[in-house]
Design an enzyme around this catalytic site. Sequence first.
Site, short mmCIF file in Angstrom:
data_model
loop_
_atom_site.label_atom_id
_atom_site.label_comp_id
_atom_site.label_asym_id
_atom_site.label_seq_id
_atom_site.Cartn_x
_atom_site.Cartn_y
_atom_site.Cartn_z
N GLU A 121 -30.04 54.19 23.76
CA GLU A 121 -29.43 54.01 22.66
C GLU A 121 -28.64 52.93 22.61
O GLU A 121 -28.13 52.83 24.12
CB GLU A 121 -28.53 55.44 22.38
CG GLU A 121 -28.94 56.56 21.85
CD GLU A 121 -28.02 57.80 20.80
OE1 GLU A 121 -27.00 57.58 21.54
OE2 GLU A 121 -28.72 58.93 21.07
N GLU B 4 -26.36 58.34 8.83
CA GLU B 4 -26.87 60.21 8.50
C GLU B 4 -25.67 61.18 8.29
O GLU B 4 -24.39 61.34 9.45
CB GLU B 4 -26.83 60.60 9.91
CG GLU B 4 -28.43 60.01 10.73
CD GLU B 4 -28.53 60.07 12.14
OE1 GLU B 4 -28.95 61.05 12.07
OE2 GLU B 4 -28.74 59.21 12.84
N LYS C 208 -23.75 64.07 10.27
CA LYS C 208 -23.22 64.35 11.42
C LYS C 208 -21.90 64.28 11.45
O LYS C 208 -21.25 64.17 10.54
CB LYS C 208 -23.45 62.56 12.17
CG LYS C 208 -24.92 62.54 12.36
CD LYS C 208 -25.01 61.55 13.73
CE LYS C 208 -25.11 61.76 14.77
NZ LYS C 208 -25.59 61.50 16.10
N GLU D 112 -19.68 57.93 13.04
CA GLU D 112 -20.39 58.69 13.70
C GLU D 112 -22.04 58.53 12.80
O GLU D 112 -22.78 58.87 12.34
CB GLU D 112 -20.20 60.37 13.53
CG GLU D 112 -19.88 60.48 15.31
CD GLU D 112 -20.58 60.69 16.33
OE1 GLU D 112 -21.84 60.59 16.44
OE2 GLU D 112 -20.08 59.30 17.41
#
Length: 474
Positions: free
Chosen positions: A268, A322, A325, A331
């Site tokens: 990541e 997303e 999250k 985030e």
Amino acid sequence: MATTTKHLSFSSFLLLISLISHAFADSGSIGINYGRIANDLPSPQKVVELLKSQGIDRVKLYDTDSSVLTALSNSNISVIIALPNELLSSAAADQSFTDAWVHANLSKYLPDTKIEAVAVGNEVFVDPNNTTRFLVPAIKNLHASLQKLGLDSSVKLSSPIALSSLQSSYPPSSGSFKPDLVEPVLKPLLQFLTQTGSYLMINAYPFFAYTANSDQISLDYALFRSNPGSVDSGNGLKYDNLLDAQLDAVFAAMKAVGYDDLKVVVTETGWPSKGDENEVGASEENAASYNGNLVKRVLTGSGTPLKPQDPLDVFLFALFNENQKTGPTSERNYGLFYPNEEKVYDIPLTVAEVNNENSTAPSNGSKAQVPTSGDGGEVSTTAGTGETWCVANAGAGEEKLQAALDYACGEGGADCRPIQEGATCYDPDSIVAHASYAFNSYYQKKARGAGTCDFGGAAYVVTQSPSTYFITPP
Ligand SMILES: *[C@@H]1O[C@H](CO)[C@@H](O)[C@H](O)[C@H]1NC(C)=O
Ligand SMILES: *[C@@H]1O[C@H](CO)[C@@H](O)[C@H](O)[C@H]1NC(C)=O
Ligand SMILES: *[C@@H]1O[C@H](CO)[C@@H](O)[C@H](O)[C@H]1NC(C)=O
Ligand SMILES: *[C@@H]1O[C@H](CO)[C@@H](O)[C@H](O)[C@H]1NC(C)=O
Ligand SMILES: *[C@@H]1O[C@H](CO)[C@@H](O)[C@H](O)[C@H]1NC(C)=O
Ligand SMILES: *[C@@H]1O[C@H](CO)[C@@H](O)[C@H](O)[C@H]1NC(C)=O
């Protein structure tokens, strides 16, 4: 590109393609994390089409969702699946559990779905439920289950660790692991990875370091843009970006506990396109710079300063924003794509796109200077234009460098006048600096052609101007 290829015959087109793929045969690879903590994402089938349309052939998941694994079948996209932290204790306790897990969540999708590895847990050492003690037993049980099916060499097992596993990361040569992790889990994990021909998975976010220390870390350094860089006083190597420095700290930490040769995959890394007011540096421009420059760097082939010959394999975080999250705004804004499949920003993702990008003429002196913008917040319009330089590999050793230097300046026809004693580029008077000058002169003279920056491993290509040994192409 289209106008050029139109006039090429089919066979010269094939030749061109094969030259291009050869030139990059030793390059790293770019994959992407397909996180799904959201309620508005496209169907897995559509996502697979999106990945294909973007030329992405490696993807990492956070689970073993059957609709996703089925959609990926026959796509020729390699997949890393995950056994989540919540299952680690069961997997550690009982091999019949891992037998069943491998059967239900892995082997039944083979070979149509190309599962290359299992991420066993994720950032286990910082799991609030403290699942650390289950990690190595769980991995060993999984390995035994794979062995029973003869899958243990084709499916690798590893576990993504966070950079916070390091006690020290600066300068990179001083990298070390947190002492309380070394004996209980890291040594057994690294030993397992070595024995099984696997690799360490590492999640590394220069963004976190930058946003917490934006008064000390230059944004250009964090974003792979032109900057003065810094020399590691411990090993003399020069770092021109934060990710390289972080990864070499990991290599140093592994070496310190006796594991020098293990490969690392960046499972990541990313940069948010939006953040809260206190999340300094989170912006669309910076995210585009970080990810775009990273892709170019990875696909042009050099490893980190400590391991220049080991190309980087990197999984970007993440495919989509997303919306479910939790945590700070950042985030929910790491995605390259919105859920409607529109790009958040435009960056190249493949070698072909990197090569196709508008590239400016090879840089001369003025271009390679450190940018004058003091606030660091401005996006350089020249960032990552695809320019490349050739530099000496300090690790090749004096003898090899000297031989290559002699060749470059002699038969090779590099312009070595400026590095003669008394001339403008004689200082710094070191073989590495002189070799870098000569290699780059040769490389630019050969129009940066495939194989013209190698010198038997004594040189490698960089995408940032190496400004200590300041280089002016002929
Ligand atoms: C599948 O991908 C591999 C590389 O991952 C490549 O070598 C191969 O040519 C691809 N096959 C097809 C049918 O596209
Ligand atoms: C397969 O994986 C899912 C999700 O991780 C898990 O809930 C399930 O128990 C697994 N199946 C088996 C048989 O272990
Ligand atoms: C911690 O473990 C408990 C019990 O297994 C579980 O309910 C909870 O979701 C876990 N929390 C996290 C953050 O994994
Ligand atoms: C987590 O567990 C390990 C071993 O089981 C222990 O040594 C460590 O102190 C624990 N860490 C925390 C934060 O509870
Ligand atoms: C180069 O950039 C210009 C202006 O941004 C654009 O119009 C042009 O299409 C680009 N050319 C290529 C080959 O990408
Ligand atoms: C850099 O190249 C440009 C265009 O060729 C030229 O005009 C300029 O004088 C050069 N600068 C230096 C410092 O050589």
